[in-house]
Design a protein around this motif. Structure first.
Motif, PDB file in Angstrom:
ATOM      1  N   GLU A 138      14.787  -2.750  30.906  1.00  0.00           N
ATOM      2  CA  GLU A 138      14.765  -2.144  32.405  1.00  0.00           C
ATOM      3  C   GLU A 138      15.925  -3.061  32.859  1.00  0.00           C
ATOM      4  OE1 GLU A 138      14.672  -0.461  35.660  1.00  0.00           O
ATOM      5  OE2 GLU A 138      12.753  -0.176  34.485  1.00  0.00           O
ATOM      6  N   THR A 139      16.787  -2.216  33.655  1.00  0.00           N
ATOM      7  CA  THR A 139      18.149  -2.870  34.521  1.00  0.00           C
ATOM      8  C   THR A 139      17.689  -3.270  35.882  1.00  0.00           C
ATOM      9  OG1 THR A 139      18.998  -0.751  34.888  1.00  0.00           O
ATOM     10  CG2 THR A 139      19.583  -1.672  32.885  1.00  0.00           C
ATOM     11  N   ASP A 140      16.717  -2.481  36.508  1.00  0.00           N
ATOM     12  CA  ASP A 140      16.500  -2.855  37.725  1.00  0.00           C
ATOM     13  C   ASP A 140      15.486  -3.861  37.910  1.00  0.00           C
ATOM     14  OD1 ASP A 140      15.452  -2.787  40.536  1.00  0.00           O
ATOM     15  OD2 ASP A 140      15.393  -0.594  40.769  1.00  0.00           O
ATOM     16  N   ARG A 141      15.843  -4.974  38.557  1.00  0.00           N
ATOM     17  CA  ARG A 141      15.296  -6.440  38.696  1.00  0.00           C
ATOM     18  C   ARG A 141      14.043  -6.245  39.734  1.00  0.00           C
ATOM     19  NH1 ARG A 141      17.103 -11.123  36.584  1.00  0.00           N
ATOM     20  NH2 ARG A 141      15.156 -12.006  36.795  1.00  0.00           N
ATOM     21  N   ASP A 142      14.285  -5.404  40.723  1.00  0.00           N
ATOM     22  CA  ASP A 142      13.181  -5.013  41.820  1.00  0.00           C
ATOM     23  C   ASP A 142      12.061  -4.160  41.045  1.00  0.00           C
ATOM     24  OD1 ASP A 142      14.275  -6.540  43.656  1.00  0.00           O
ATOM     25  OD2 ASP A 142      15.444  -4.674  44.416  1.00  0.00           O
ATOM     26  N   ARG A 143      12.464  -3.509  40.120  1.00  0.00           N
ATOM     27  CA  ARG A 143      11.281  -2.639  39.431  1.00  0.00           C
ATOM     28  C   ARG A 143      10.567  -3.303  38.469  1.00  0.00           C
ATOM     29  NH1 ARG A 143      10.578   3.074  38.072  1.00  0.00           N
ATOM     30  NH2 ARG A 143       9.830   3.217  35.892  1.00  0.00           N
ATOM     31  N   ILE A 144      11.278  -4.356  37.840  1.00  0.00           N
ATOM     32  CA  ILE A 144      10.661  -5.334  36.819  1.00  0.00           C
ATOM     33  C   ILE A 144       9.534  -6.019  37.713  1.00  0.00           C
ATOM     34  CG2 ILE A 144      10.911  -7.453  35.574  1.00  0.00           C
ATOM     35  CD1 ILE A 144      13.645  -6.367  34.743  1.00  0.00           C
ATOM     36  N   ASP A 145       9.856  -6.642  38.963  1.00  0.00           N
ATOM     37  CA  ASP A 145       8.961  -7.360  39.565  1.00  0.00           C
ATOM     38  C   ASP A 145       7.728  -6.808  40.163  1.00  0.00           C
ATOM     39  OD1 ASP A 145      10.443  -9.812  39.297  1.00  0.00           O
ATOM     40  OD2 ASP A 145      11.490  -9.473  41.416  1.00  0.00           O
ATOM     41  N   GLU A 146       7.864  -5.339  40.356  1.00  0.00           N
ATOM     42  CA  GLU A 146       7.086  -4.562  40.768  1.00  0.00           C
ATOM     43  C   GLU A 146       6.094  -4.421  39.467  1.00  0.00           C
ATOM     44  OE1 GLU A 146       5.770  -3.060  43.440  1.00  0.00           O
ATOM     45  OE2 GLU A 146       7.453  -4.236  44.559  1.00  0.00           O
ATOM     46  N   MET A 147       6.540  -4.324  38.261  1.00  0.00           N
ATOM     47  CA  MET A 147       5.732  -3.995  37.055  1.00  0.00           C
ATOM     48  C   MET A 147       4.981  -5.421  36.931  1.00  0.00           C
ATOM     49  SD  MET A 147       8.124  -2.190  34.400  1.00  0.00           S
ATOM     50  CE  MET A 147       9.607  -1.600  35.250  1.00  0.00           C
ATOM     51  N   LEU A 148       5.485  -6.483  37.171  1.00  0.00           N
ATOM     52  CA  LEU A 148       4.870  -7.752  36.910  1.00  0.00           C
ATOM     53  C   LEU A 148       3.952  -7.801  37.813  1.00  0.00           C
ATOM     54  CD1 LEU A 148       7.919  -9.823  36.076  1.00  0.00           C
ATOM     55  CD2 LEU A 148       6.349  -9.092  34.415  1.00  0.00           C
ATOM     56  N   TYR A 149       4.159  -7.484  39.188  1.00  0.00           N
ATOM     57  CA  TYR A 149       3.018  -7.598  40.167  1.00  0.00           C
ATOM     58  C   TYR A 149       1.735  -6.995  39.865  1.00  0.00           C
ATOM     59  CZ  TYR A 149       1.029  -6.908  44.822  1.00  0.00           C
ATOM     60  OH  TYR A 149       0.104  -6.847  45.818  1.00  0.00           O
ATOM     61  N   ARG A 150       1.878  -5.806  39.313  1.00  0.00           N
ATOM     62  CA  ARG A 150       0.903  -4.873  38.838  1.00  0.00           C
ATOM     63  C   ARG A 150       0.102  -5.559  37.636  1.00  0.00           C
ATOM     64  NH1 ARG A 150       3.848  -1.991  42.037  1.00  0.00           N
ATOM     65  NH2 ARG A 150       3.130  -0.528  43.337  1.00  0.00           N
ATOM     66  N   ARG A 151       0.842  -6.016  36.762  1.00  0.00           N
ATOM     67  CA  ARG A 151       0.264  -6.225  35.395  1.00  0.00           C
ATOM     68  C   ARG A 151      -0.501  -8.013  35.670  1.00  0.00           C
ATOM     69  NH1 ARG A 151       5.159  -5.447  31.014  1.00  0.00           N
ATOM     70  NH2 ARG A 151       4.986  -3.169  31.147  1.00  0.00           N
ATOM     71  N   HIS A 152      -0.060  -8.688  36.638  1.00  0.00           N
ATOM     72  CA  HIS A 152      -0.161 -10.112  36.468  1.00  0.00           C
ATOM     73  C   HIS A 152      -1.047 -10.720  37.581  1.00  0.00           C
ATOM     74  CE1 HIS A 152       1.269 -10.552  32.398  1.00  0.00           C
ATOM     75  NE2 HIS A 152       2.242 -10.131  32.659  1.00  0.00           N
TER      76      HIS A 152
END
Length: 186
Positions: free
Chosen positions: A129-143
């Motif tokens: 994933e190249t979009d760091r904001d999108r990564i943070d959204e995924m991590l937010y939902r997972r963790h």
């Protein structure tokens, strides 16, 4: 209105097999905060979670499989792990046990590596994933918990038991269920 049920975003992710040597254990992992480098991050994972790391490494050797691809982002010529640091660390130490933070762990990983069946993987399928904001959204939902329903829902004891009954994957006796069953029979 058919076909317009979900708003879509421009996809920036892909799945790729990446060499273990190109994957960097995140020195800024949220599990431990900012550290100086990958070596310090690996040491910290063991300092805080040694038994879990050992169990995970054993499971990787037993199954020969990583069940959920790590989430990574490009970082120069490498890819830094956003999620999957523990899994990838175990694989990296199985590939090179001398990188383990203590002599005892080096021996542990060397012994496990000898138990690996077949060809040891030199690469790992990762979600890039190249979009760091999108990564943070995924991590937010997972963790970060259920988050009112948008995050990952935790299974109740009953849900876990339903899974165990359906699959036969028991880790031991469930006392509450055993009591219920005996009461039902009585």
């Amino acid at each position: 209105m058919a076909g317009k049920l979900f708003r879509t975003r421009k996809a920036t992710m892909s799945y790729r097999h990446l060499p273990l040597a190109q994957l960097l254990v995140n020195p800024s992992n949220d599990r431990h905060g900012e550290l100086e480098n990958e070596t310090a991050a690996i040491a910290q994972l063991f300092a805080a979670h040694e038994q879990h790391m050992r169990s995970l490494a054993k499971d990787l050797v037993d199954t020969g499989e990583v069940f959920e691809p790590p989430l990574v982002f490009p970082d120069g010529e490498h890819f830094t792990l956003a999620d999957g640091n523990r899994r990838t660390t175990c694989l990296k130490l199985l590939a090179n046990p001398r990188r383990a933070p203590t002599v005892e762990l080096q021996e542990f990983f060397s012994g496990l590596r000898d138990q690996w069946k077949g060809v040891f993987p030199e690469s790992l399928e990762c979600r890039v994933e190249t979009d760091r904001d999108r990564i943070d959204e995924m991590l937010y939902r997972r963790h970060t918990g259920v988050q009112g329903g948008i995050g990952q829902s935790t299974w109740t004891d009953r849900m876990k038991n339903n899974f165990v009954i359906r699959t036969g994957k028991s880790t031991g006796l469930n006392v509450a269920d055993e009591i219920e069953e005996r009461l039902r029979q009585a």
